[in-house]
Design a protein around this motif. Structure first.
Motif, PDB file in Angstrom:
ATOM      1  N   GLU A 130      -6.355   6.490  17.159  1.00  0.00           N
ATOM      2  CA  GLU A 130      -7.796   6.749  15.352  1.00  0.00           C
ATOM      3  C   GLU A 130      -8.814   6.589  15.909  1.00  0.00           C
ATOM      4  N   TYR A 133      -7.604   0.967   4.935  1.00  0.00           N
ATOM      5  CA  TYR A 133      -6.498  -0.013   5.515  1.00  0.00           C
ATOM      6  C   TYR A 133      -5.384   0.599   5.789  1.00  0.00           C
ATOM      7  N   HIS A 134      -4.888   1.670   5.479  1.00  0.00           N
ATOM      8  CA  HIS A 134      -3.983   2.293   6.024  1.00  0.00           C
ATOM      9  C   HIS A 134      -2.768   2.359   4.773  1.00  0.00           C
ATOM     10  N   ARG A 156      -7.443   3.930   1.665  1.00  0.00           N
ATOM     11  CA  ARG A 156      -7.415   5.131   3.021  1.00  0.00           C
ATOM     12  C   ARG A 156      -8.009   4.474   4.045  1.00  0.00           C
TER      13      ARG A 156
END
Length: 534
Positions: A260, A370-371, A368
């Motif tokens: 990431e 924290y997925h 978004r």
């Protein structure tokens, strides 16, 4: 030196700082109001209760040292209690970190390198790849670490006992933000032993400064009757936590998080490689930055978890190398080309996460970051519901790890365990912690209990002792009834149902903790229960 001469000498530094500050504040603006996540909820709640006279650790379990609590208490007292106020407080604090990065870069390399490095840190510490929207412990730890590096250099240069003592105080301040700062603290000690002329006198001074602040802090909690709790939370529990993941599992845990960062920061990492190669033949100060990078890698690796924000300490030495690399690439073309290259690195990252930087107030931004469908977006509404259905003197309890709900609702947790991870992670003392928590639940008799059915909020393990969740179920069956349900459908949280509608939903589609790992079986995100027995 006359005053005009001094101003003339300092004015470039101030102009560079002004530009870096403007960039940092501009990047913060679109994400300042992102809701608190659970770690922030811990710090905010404990600070809130501390301001009301409660003692951390004694009345609220937390495995972090008190540095973050102090910062949050200061922000709440001066700036306000909203997420935006807390985040702006952390950003103002971070401006001091950026100043130190610029000064370090100027001292070790040049003002141009320091300015580029500070600008890169302003961007990287805000980026979603490291949860830069949040005010985590790493945010507070990196300031005393950067300051400690500067005072370490000054102590060696001047062979100064006073600067060495200041280094010790800063080392202790970093440790009081997060225990893993120990690796960087050892670097301070090692550099002084290696390079100082009066090495043992200066080492003794560093040790005295470190011990003075740490002992004063521990003495405060002992005086408040929380010495044993402080040790259990800050040292004992963390020793078990840090040893849970075997070393062989570290690489598999490292790559997903670092990937990431790489997607946002790859131009900066390339520049850092250029800077590192440019220093192969140089010694001492560049070596110090390299050792700083290695020790910060040890900081983020401790425990083998590699959560995104754990990488924040690595960003400062990386930015210094990157600043040097960009300066080398631009040296034939001048300062404006360096500005352009630095801006290009930032623009790339902003464009890569345009949904984060360019859309203030976007409702789905937190999700978004924290997925997935964490409860951070919904926590303020749930907290308002809890506040509306209880009185300020009532206690509530969340069977999960969402302490931000206590903070938003301004309600006291019915027990020490404001998050349930210590009750469910299979350590040696977990069964005793479970018994303690169940006894608190029976004694406090909270007016409301929230059962949270989110895997991230529970983190159940195959060897988790079942006593605690079984005891919670018995308590709910005996003394509570359903007040509200937040349905979970198609991977999303739905608006809360209340009253009879909520009871019918829970009867028809009951959710319990044994179903949370299978989205097809999980029908609710959370259930709010009201106490009925007197």
């Amino acid at each position: 030196m006359t005053m005009p001469q001094r101003f003339s000498r300092l004015s470039p530094v101030w102009l560079c700082l002004a530009a870096v500050f403007a960039l940092a504040l501009l990047l913060r603006y679109p994400v300042a109001d992102v809701p608190l996540e659970r770690d922030e909820g811990e710090y905010a709640y404990i600070a809130q209760r501390w301001l009301l006279g409660e003692i951390p650790y004694k009345e609220s379990f937390d495995q972090k040292p008190p540095g973050a609590f102090v910062a949050y208490a200061l922000f709440q007292s001066t700036l306000g209690t909203s997420p935006a106020a807390l985040h702006w407080g952390a950003q103002l604090y971070t401006l001091a970190t950026l100043t130190l990065v610029l000064l370090l870069g100027r001292k070790l390399f040049s003002l141009a390198v320091g300015t580029a490095a500070a600008a890169l840190v302003a961007f990287m510490t805000t980026d979603p790849s490291v949860y830069g929207n949040a005010a985590n412990t790493e945010t507070f730890m990196i300031l005393p670490l950067a300051a400690g590096l500067l005072t370490t250099l000054r102590a060696v240069e001047r062979d100064s006992v006073g600067w060495a003592f200041a280094t010790g105080l800063l080392a202790a301040a970093a440790l009081l933000c997060k225990q893993v700062a120990l690796f960087n603290v050892l670097l301070f000690f090692g550099w002084i032993v290696w390079h100082a002329r009066r090495r043992w006198l200066l080492t003794a001074s560093v040790t005295l400064g470190t011990a003075a602040l740490l002992l004063a802090t521990f003495g405060y909690f002992v005086a408040q009757g929380a010495g044993r709790a402080f040790y259990d939370c800050v040292i004992g529990y963390n020793l078990a936590y840090a040893s849970r993941v075997p070393l062989r599992d570290y690489p598999a845990a490292f790559w997903p998080s670092f990937r990431e960062l790489l997607s946002s920061f790859w131009p900066i990492y390339l520049a850092a490689v250029v800077g590192l190669l440019a220093l192969v033949r140089r010694r001492r100060e560049p070596l110090l930055v390299g050792l700083w990078l290695l020790t910060t890698l040890a900081v983020c690796a401790t425990g083998g978890q590699f959560f995104a924000h754990y990488f924040i300490p690595t960003l400062l030495p990386t930015a210094l190398f990157a600043g040097l690399g960009l300066a080398r690439l631009s040296s034939p073309r001048g300062a404006m080309f360096l500005v352009a290259l630095t801006a290009a690195c930032v623009v790339w990252g902003v464009a890569h996460s345009s949904w984060y930087y360019l859309m203030p107030g976007e409702p789905g931004k937190c999700r978004r970051v924290y997925h997935g469908p964490a409860l951070f977006d919904e926590a303020p509404a749930v907290a308002r519901f809890l506040a509306d259905h209880s009185s300020p003197s009532d206690t509530v309890f969340v069977v999960g790890s969402e302490p931000e709900m206590y903070y938003y609702a301004e309600r006291k947790c019915a027990g020490r365990y404001i998050f349930v991870y210590p009750l469910l992670t299979p350590f040696a003392g977990t069964v005793d912690r479970q018994r303690e928590a169940l006894e608190e639940l029976r004694r406090e008799r909270p007016s409301l209990i929230v059962t949270v059915f989110s895997p991230a909020s529970l983190r159940l393990f195959p060897r988790t002792p079942p006593d605690y969740l079984d005891g919670v179920r018995r308590t709910l069956d005996e003394s509570y009834r359903v007040l509200a349900v937040m349905p979970f459908e198609n991977g999303e949280h739905r608006p809360m149902l209340t009253g009879d509608e909520a009871e019918r939903f829970q009867r028809g589609k009951p959710t319990w903790f044994d179903r949370i790992d299978d989205p097809a079986k999980r029908s609710a995100s959370l259930v709010v229960w009201r106490r009925t027995a007197p």
